[in-house]
Write an enzyme that holds these catalytic residues in place. Structure first.
Site, short mmCIF file in Angstrom:
data_model
loop_
_atom_site.label_atom_id
_atom_site.label_comp_id
_atom_site.label_asym_id
_atom_site.label_seq_id
_atom_site.Cartn_x
_atom_site.Cartn_y
_atom_site.Cartn_z
N CYS A 184 0.82 -1.21 0.00
CA CYS A 184 0.00 0.00 0.00
C CYS A 184 0.86 1.27 0.00
CB CYS A 184 -0.97 -0.06 1.18
SG CYS A 184 -2.44 0.93 0.95
N ARG A 195 -12.83 5.47 -3.07
CA ARG A 195 -12.15 4.80 -1.96
C ARG A 195 -12.30 3.31 -2.21
NH1 ARG A 195 -8.41 6.60 1.43
NH2 ARG A 195 -7.84 4.85 2.72
N HIS A 231 -3.66 -5.85 2.46
CA HIS A 231 -3.45 -6.00 3.89
C HIS A 231 -4.11 -7.31 4.30
CE1 HIS A 231 -2.35 -1.74 4.00
NE2 HIS A 231 -3.44 -1.48 3.34
N1 GLN Z 1 -2.61 6.70 2.14
C1 GLN Z 1 -2.63 5.82 1.03
C2 GLN Z 1 -3.95 5.75 0.29
O1 GLN Z 1 -5.00 6.01 0.84
C3 GLN Z 1 -2.19 4.44 1.50
C4 GLN Z 1 -3.12 3.83 2.49
C5 GLN Z 1 -2.57 2.57 3.13
O2 GLN Z 1 -1.34 2.34 3.14
N2 GLN Z 1 -3.43 1.80 3.73
O3 GLN Z 1 -3.94 5.41 -0.86
#
Ligand code: GLN
Length: 225
Positions: free
Chosen positions: A95, A130, A194
């Site tokens: 990520c 999102r 994740h």
């Molecule tokens: N901040 C980044 C995004 O929203 C990565 C988020 C994360 O590592 N979970 O894309």
């Protein structure tokens, strides 16, 4: 003397969303089972770091705020990570860590942070999308199931050099349109997964194999040097 595999966890204290540190714990468990001791070093702000001393480099996910903090410290890691990656050594970035491997990340507030520019990819925050929820995708090691939560969409700038890690069955992956998850270049991998991703035994064993190969090559080189 026991065989000690060395893992560098980049910014462990800042980059660890949704249980990413579990990836390192799972690898420790698998490598212990194969008869190796495992040493994990947190490489955080200002810590000295030579990637070539390690058998595996891990970079977890982070929120935008932590990413702005880490981005300021990152440039000094560029050269050593470049050598490590190009030599074909194993690295997994999740990520926010995955986003950092590319050239830049255009964030939620419209500002752009410079990333490591190690691989031809870039990331753009898309507020309308999102990407959150369970994911499932097919990889060369079989099916992987995980969890994603990001608004950053990652795009490859050189599709010959970078290959996707998997083809989506469920969820978004790199972006809502491409149908692909993650990235592979030599033995460097990026992923939005994740969960942690290495709870998937198939891919976890594949990383353990890569790490043992790297360990044997590193220690062999030290013995003959
Ligand atoms: N901040 C980044 C995004 O929203 C990565 C988020 C994360 O590592 N979970 O894309």
């Amino acid at each position: 003397m026991a065989d000690v595999i060395k893992i560098a966890y980049l910014y462990e204290d800042l980059m660890n969303t949704y249980g990413d540190s579990g990836d390192v714990k799972i690898l420790r468990y698998l490598l212990n089972g194969r008869g190796y001791d495992v040493q994990v070093n947190n490489i955080s702000l200002g810590h000295s770091f030579n990637a070539m001393d390690y058998d595996f480099v891990f970079f977890g996910g982070g929120q935008d705020y932590e990413q702005t903090v880490v981005a300021k410290d990152l440039p000094r890691l560029h050269d050593t990570l470049h050598d490590y990656i190009e030599a074909g050594n194993p690295l997994l970035a999740i990520c926010g860590g995955y986003q950092f491997l590319g050239s830049e990340y255009k964030m939620s507030d419209g500002t752009t942070i410079k990333c490591l520019n190690l691989l031809p990819l870039h990331t753009v925050f898309r507020p309308e999308s999102r990407m959150i929820g369970d994911t499932e995708y097919e990889t060369e090691w079989g099916t992987v199931r995980a969890f994603e939560n990001h608004s950053g969409c990652t795009y490859f700038d050189d599709k010959d050099k970078l290959k996707p890690l998997g083809k989506m069955v469920e969820g978004f992956g790199n972006d809502p349109e491409s149908g692909y998850e993650g990235m592979r270049y030599k033995h460097t991998f990026g992923s939005y997964s994740h969960g942690p991703i290495l709870r998937n035994r198939n891919i976890a064993e594949a990383f353990a194999d890569m790490i043992v190969d790297r360990y044997k090559a590193r220690v062999g080189a030290e013995v003959t040097a």
